[in-house]
Design an enzyme around this catalytic site. Structure first.
Site, PDB file in Angstrom:
ATOM      1  N   ASN A 194      -6.047  12.134   0.356  1.00 20.43           N
ATOM      2  CA  ASN A 194      -5.175  11.370   1.249  1.00 20.43           C
ATOM      3  C   ASN A 194      -6.055  10.546   2.177  1.00 20.43           C
ATOM      4  OD1 ASN A 194      -2.373  10.829   2.097  1.00 20.43           O
ATOM      5  ND2 ASN A 194      -3.012  11.730   4.035  1.00 20.43           N
ATOM      6  N   LYS A 195      -5.429   9.750   3.007  1.00 20.98           N
ATOM      7  CA  LYS A 195      -6.162   8.866   3.907  1.00 20.98           C
ATOM      8  C   LYS A 195      -7.260   9.634   4.637  1.00 20.98           C
ATOM      9  CE  LYS A 195      -5.577   5.333   4.307  1.00 20.98           C
ATOM     10  NZ  LYS A 195      -6.264   4.214   3.594  1.00 20.98           N
TER      11      LYS A 195
ATOM     12  N   ARG B 184      -6.853  -0.321  -7.217  1.00 25.24           N
ATOM     13  CA  ARG B 184      -7.206   0.753  -6.276  1.00 25.24           C
ATOM     14  C   ARG B 184      -7.293   2.039  -7.082  1.00 25.24           C
ATOM     15  NH1 ARG B 184      -4.612   1.307  -0.603  1.00 25.24           N
ATOM     16  NH2 ARG B 184      -6.703   2.123  -0.242  1.00 25.24           N
TER      17      ARG B 184
ATOM     18  N   ASP C  27      -2.292  10.678  -2.009  1.00 26.57           N
ATOM     19  CA  ASP C  27      -2.506   9.603  -2.970  1.00 26.57           C
ATOM     20  C   ASP C  27      -2.831  10.138  -4.361  1.00 26.57           C
ATOM     21  OD1 ASP C  27      -2.754   6.696  -1.545  1.00 26.57           O
ATOM     22  OD2 ASP C  27      -3.212   8.325  -0.167  1.00 26.57           O
TER      23      ASP C  27
ATOM     24  N   ARG D 194       0.844  -1.187   0.000  1.00 34.60           N
ATOM     25  CA  ARG D 194       0.000   0.000   0.000  1.00 34.60           C
ATOM     26  C   ARG D 194       0.885   1.244   0.000  1.00 34.60           C
ATOM     27  NH1 ARG D 194       1.392   1.565   4.549  1.00 34.60           N
ATOM     28  NH2 ARG D 194       0.200   3.476   4.375  1.00 34.60           N
ATOM     29  N   GLY D 195       0.248   2.409  -0.085  1.00 38.47           N
ATOM     30  CA  GLY D 195       0.968   3.670  -0.129  1.00 38.47           C
ATOM     31  C   GLY D 195       1.230   4.081  -1.565  1.00 38.47           C
ATOM     32  N   ALA D 196       0.922   5.331  -1.894  1.00 37.48           N
ATOM     33  CA  ALA D 196       0.932   5.769  -3.291  1.00 37.48           C
ATOM     34  C   ALA D 196       2.244   5.478  -4.024  1.00 37.48           C
ATOM     35  CB  ALA D 196       0.586   7.259  -3.367  1.00 37.48           C
TER      36      ALA D 196
ATOM     37  N   GLN E 130      -3.273   2.273  10.393  1.00 38.05           N
ATOM     38  CA  GLN E 130      -1.961   2.319   9.763  1.00 38.05           C
ATOM     39  C   GLN E 130      -0.963   3.148  10.565  1.00 38.05           C
ATOM     40  OE1 GLN E 130      -4.879   2.900   8.131  1.00 38.05           O
ATOM     41  NE2 GLN E 130      -4.808   2.189   6.011  1.00 38.05           N
TER      42      GLN E 130
END
Length: 363
Positions: free
Chosen positions: A264-265, A98, A254, A64-66, A213
């Site tokens: 973003n999250k 995603r 992201d 995960r993570g852009a 996270q």
């Protein structure tokens, strides 16, 4: 449902395990991932031998993570090519895994373009597969280099905005370190640079519900690096800011729309509102690849909706709400550019964040 990646046993080494690496096996190349769903209790690796398995790992948030999604997507194209799979179909599956993180599509297309061009030039599938892998490895290296430059630019900005010798108290959200990148990360890398320079007084870590996270991953990385850090529930951030215990808020991104809106999250937008009210800088740290000129504004960003059970159950499946309770579970929210104090990229800092400034970035 795609077959999951094979699972390797727990690793008890004290040294960090790479979040992603390419490995040659007797049966053919594989992509090895650190399973982030198992952290911090266990360091387990997933071995993905094909693209359906990698897509499953992406959707489950094992990877995960852009920035890292871009690297994974590029390596996924290379894996499909090396294994003789349909590269076009594999690329489409990876891009759709995603939808919000633009880096995933960027990485897939970069490796896909390299594969297509090499195949047209040489007519050799092996040469084309090698070209896709070379593109993926170049992207990985470039991301690590970009992270180092973002860390330097971000620390310089903190020192400029927060003069004085008391050290910086930084609040972060979600996870933005080496687990999401080819190097040391984005926003977390700035805090890490401050720590190494002796200028980090405290890293405040939002737990980041519902998948934690921050608690599971950022606290894990901060502890490994010996950083002074404190975990808090997301809904405690307002009182922390009101108590003047935060000097700056640092987040990743992201996707950044052409007008400067930042996806973003989920939970980032309320932090931006709180930071503005309390006159605290709200800083976004992201590579240029996260800026998407094809997305005109925040309203145009597709926000991924996650399964409701992530809210109504613990990670172990224990209910925390009555059976059948509906849940609203967006993975991201969108912060308008007027709430962003500055955007830090590998090319430098943008402030204020405007469409014209973003358009001038070199891609």
């Amino acid at each position: 449902m795609a077959d999951p990646c094979a699972r390797r046993g727990e690793d008890e080494r004290s040294s960090p395990i790479p979040a992603l690496r390419w490995e040659e096996s007797p049966e053919g190349p594989v992509l090895v991932l650190l399973d982030q769903t198992r952290l911090p209790s266990a360091e387990v690796e997933l071995v993905c031998a094909d693209v359906p398995a990698l897509v499953g790992a992406i959707r489950s948030l094992a990877v995960r993570g852009a920035p890292l999604l871009g690297i994974a997507g590029a390596h996924g194209v290379a894996l499909a090519a090396a294994r003789g799979a349909d590269v076009v179909r594999a690329a489409a599956a990876l891009e759709g895994a995603r939808p919000t993180a633009v880096n995933l599509a960027v990485g897939v297309r970069r490796a896909g373009d390299a594969h297509r061009e090499a195949l047209a030039r040489t007519g050799d599938p092996r040469e084309a597969a090698a070209a896709a892998l070379a593109a993926a490895r170049t992207l990985h290296r470039e991301d690590a280099e970009a992270g180092a430059r973002m860390a330097a630019h971000g620390l310089a900005l903190l020192d400029e905005l927060l003069p004085g010798g008391g050290g910086h108290r930084v609040l972060t959200h979600c996870n933005t370190g080496s687990l999401v990148s080819g190097g040391e990360g984005t926003a977390f890398a700035v805090a890490l640079a401050a720590h190494r320079a002796g200028r980090l007084r405290r890293l405040w870590v939002d737990e980041t519900r519902p998948l934690l996270q921050g608690a599971r991953l950022t606290a894990y990385e901060a502890g490994r690096n010996g950083m002074p850090h404190t975990l808090l529930t997301d809904n405690a951030a307002g009182s922390l800011l009101a108590a003047r215990e935060v000097d700056a808020v640092l987040i990743g991104a992201d996707r950044i729309a052409a007008d400067g809106s930042v996806a973003n999250k989920v939970g980032s937008y309320p932090l931006a509102v709180l930071a503005r009210y309390h006159h605290v800088p709200f800083i976004v740290v992201a590579p240029v690849t996260t800026v998407d000129p094809g997305t005109p504004d925040g309203a145009s960003i597709e926000v991924e909706q996650r399964p409701g059970h992530e809210v109504t159950e613990t990670a172990g499946g224990v209910p925390v709400a009555p059976p059948g309770t509906p849940a609203y579970n967006p993975a991201f929210d969108v912060t308008p550019p007027e709430l962003v104090t500055a955007l830090v990229t590998e090319q430098g800092t943008i402030s204020p964040v405007t469409a014209a400034a973003l358009a001038a970035l070199r891609r």
